[in-house]
Motif scaffolding. Sequence first.
Motif, PDB file in Angstrom:
ATOM      1  N   ASP A 536      28.851   3.914  49.103  1.00  0.00           N
ATOM      2  CA  ASP A 536      29.323   2.554  48.821  1.00  0.00           C
ATOM      3  C   ASP A 536      30.420   2.229  49.826  1.00  0.00           C
ATOM      4  O   ASP A 536      30.578   2.920  50.837  1.00  0.00           O
ATOM      5  CB  ASP A 536      29.796   2.404  47.373  1.00  0.00           C
ATOM      6  N   GLU A 537      31.195   1.209  49.573  1.00  0.00           N
ATOM      7  CA  GLU A 537      32.164   0.739  50.565  1.00  0.00           C
ATOM      8  C   GLU A 537      33.220   1.787  50.906  1.00  0.00           C
ATOM      9  O   GLU A 537      33.755   1.797  52.013  1.00  0.00           O
ATOM     10  CB  GLU A 537      32.845  -0.532  50.052  1.00  0.00           C
ATOM     11  N   THR A 538      33.537   2.636  49.957  1.00  0.00           N
ATOM     12  CA  THR A 538      34.618   3.607  50.186  1.00  0.00           C
ATOM     13  C   THR A 538      34.179   5.054  50.040  1.00  0.00           C
ATOM     14  O   THR A 538      35.007   5.959  50.160  1.00  0.00           O
ATOM     15  CB  THR A 538      35.771   3.349  49.191  1.00  0.00           C
ATOM     16  N   TYR A 539      32.917   5.310  49.812  1.00  0.00           N
ATOM     17  CA  TYR A 539      32.435   6.658  49.490  1.00  0.00           C
ATOM     18  C   TYR A 539      31.367   7.067  50.499  1.00  0.00           C
ATOM     19  O   TYR A 539      30.390   6.348  50.711  1.00  0.00           O
ATOM     20  CB  TYR A 539      31.885   6.669  48.059  1.00  0.00           C
ATOM     21  N   PHE A 540      31.570   8.230  51.135  1.00  0.00           N
ATOM     22  CA  PHE A 540      30.662   8.717  52.167  1.00  0.00           C
ATOM     23  C   PHE A 540      30.288  10.172  51.885  1.00  0.00           C
ATOM     24  O   PHE A 540      31.084  10.936  51.334  1.00  0.00           O
ATOM     25  CB  PHE A 540      31.303   8.634  53.556  1.00  0.00           C
ATOM     26  N   ILE A 541      29.068  10.525  52.277  1.00  0.00           N
ATOM     27  CA  ILE A 541      28.627  11.915  52.279  1.00  0.00           C
ATOM     28  C   ILE A 541      28.484  12.339  53.738  1.00  0.00           C
ATOM     29  O   ILE A 541      27.778  11.690  54.514  1.00  0.00           O
ATOM     30  CB  ILE A 541      27.286  12.103  51.550  1.00  0.00           C
ATOM     31  N   GLY A 550      23.350  18.187  50.304  1.00  0.00           N
ATOM     32  CA  GLY A 550      24.676  18.800  50.327  1.00  0.00           C
ATOM     33  C   GLY A 550      25.644  18.003  51.176  1.00  0.00           C
ATOM     34  O   GLY A 550      25.442  16.815  51.449  1.00  0.00           O
ATOM     35  N   GLY A 551      26.705  18.637  51.595  1.00  0.00           N
ATOM     36  CA  GLY A 551      27.714  17.979  52.420  1.00  0.00           C
ATOM     37  C   GLY A 551      29.016  17.765  51.675  1.00  0.00           C
ATOM     38  O   GLY A 551      29.147  18.074  50.488  1.00  0.00           O
TER      39      GLY A 551
END
Length: 758
Positions: A536-541, A550-551
């Motif tokens: 989302d706008e602030t969440y990254f994998i 994973g990650g």
Amino acid sequence: METMSRLTNVVKETSESGMDSCPDDIGTVEEVPEDTILSRQTSVNLVPFIGQRFVSQDAAYEFYCSFAKQCGFSIRRHRTRGKDGVGRGITRRDFTCHRGGYPQIKASDDGKLQRNRKSSRCGCQAYMRIVKRADFDVPEWRITGFSNIHNHELLKSNEVQLLPAYCTMSADEKSRICMYAKAGMSVRQMLRLMELEKGVKLGCLPFTEIDVRNLLQSFRNVNRDNDAIDLLEMCKYKKDNDPNFKYNFHIDANKRLEQIAWSYASSIQSYEAFGDSIIFDTTHRLDAYDMILGIWIGVDNHGTNCFFGCVLLRDENMESFSWALKTFLEFMDGKAPETILTDQNMWLKEAISVEMPRTKHAFCIWHIIAKFSDWFSVPLGSQYDKWKAEFLRLYGLQSVEDFEVGWRDMVDAYGVHGNKHIISLFALRTFWALPYLRCYFFAGMTSTFQSESINAYIQRVLSAQSLDNFVEQVAAAVEFKEPGPRQKMQRKVHKISLKTGSPIESHAATVLTPYAFSKLQEELVLAPQYASLMVDETYFIVRIHTDMDGGCKVIWIPHDEFISCSCCLFEFSGILCRHVLRVLSTNNCFHIPDRYLPVRWRDVSTSLTKPFQTFTSEEHAEKVQLLQSIVSTLLTESIETEERLDVACDQVGEVLTRIKEFPRAGHGCNDIGYNSPSDSLILPEVEDSDGFVHGFADGNCHEITLGKMKERRLRDGMNTFRKRRRCSVPCCGQYGHDATDCPMMEGGDLNGDGLGFL
């Protein structure tokens, strides 16, 4: 009686010299109950085998020495490959039978042959060879050659102990001999009594009458009580000459020095800046005086070990450790560290929980690994190497869940459910396993590679030979690596090699010390190998580009300049991880937020820890930035020769005197501040790996050959300051333009000027 009287006078003088108001140098006299000392585990002797591993060459020597004693011979160190301090250091070591090789007749300086002494060497071929390996990033020594074939008769057990290599005395035996001597016993009486105490046959002690006489002769040159008094007098002398020197001591009911601790003014100053994470090493002992040596050590912003304090303890118990910790906090004005690393000592563990309840306590992993050979070689046998590799894999995991699941699988796979050391390690896992420690700051001191530099540092402190000059010798050891003024100036203008061309890299190079920048650069170089997937706008994998699942989880809130990663590398070391750097670069952020460039890793000359005076216009702010560039250039040019340095010091002194003649600005009349390192990308020239020097003052890279550096440095610095407008468009933030001519606003072209680094 004379010694007690002298000690009483020293204590009285200390109290009467006006130091009663200082808690750091007041001794107390009270009776302390005796405590028992935990018995030390002895290593198990085995027959050497090819592939057997040791944590150090000293551990391998002790192992082979025990084996040789059982067989009836002694060993000596033979040839090596490599040298200490050169390249990788020593990489191979051979141990041979003491009768290996042949005697050589050496000529004296005047050409005469030395007298032909009878030699025991007969060319014996028995040996053990060890080679240094670095599997799983942990250096170890592995047996690669072994032969136990001798061409001479082996000695019997009552004969082998008479070999010089085995004529040794423990610290307890030396203390007993000293006590017997004070009681007036003869040497033969001492030997008979010790034989009865140990239950051995006549003449079967591991030392001879000659060894005892030699020891007594050395005792005549050492007076422990007087040396302790001299140590107190030395501390009092240093306190009188340096009010910032701190010390404290404790005298027991028998008027004997029980504990003493001290710290230097420079150590207290260093602790103020770098005392967030420390090591308290208590693994060494001054055997000649029967006292434990405790040393507080840390790491400064250049990755160099720094000394915080020292303590000598008569007993190893919770009361002694509590006294040491309490005294150390008094020295440091009550400021406790965020984290502390120690040996796996249960008394010290309890003392820290009482005296430093808010400090995270952890065990040094290298002390634990050093015991593995003794603990697990026998029960695991040929599976020891595989088990150790699995242990190190579990140790470096990211999540607690993965660690605990992996630990159970490891215990099942190797059948070590009932092993007392396995049980103890798991019970204390929160003190040593990285998954439980990553959210705490340790300044990189948990690394096994750090142990070598720390041990070398401690060995310098241990070089002191007697207590009467121990304080001075410790001070000399502490100051051994302190850089002089010239070295400090060279360190400030150290040319750093840029590897990625990223604005983030160039920005960090202006703020961090070379040591901290190299750590960040390692992560930055690896960042392009990772894929950043927006949830989302602030969440990254973020994960390696070849992985499908994973990650690490990264949270990035641009408005608040907040970023966090589940790997916790920043919390653990103060250096941003590759996952965060990948998210920053893919989201068009070209500088690191100020909060993620910790002050403790910054270069003093560029950290801007003290805000500048504010000014009434942008023109004044640009003049301040111009002055910065001129000062940086002045440093670079001045340290080339001593003559230049002398001229610079004289001229700058005159200019400073003239400046002080002008009145200061009034308070409250300024409305523009300049205190943000992230807004100041004025870079000292940075050399890349191709021999070019890059200037990044206006957001563009100007290549200048080293030969033309001095001709263009000042001129380029003058021109670039006139173009230092910063764009206010989100996700740009570059210099040299503003929002009216930003390439980000031209038809949505995201590949415009200044964004070609992605």
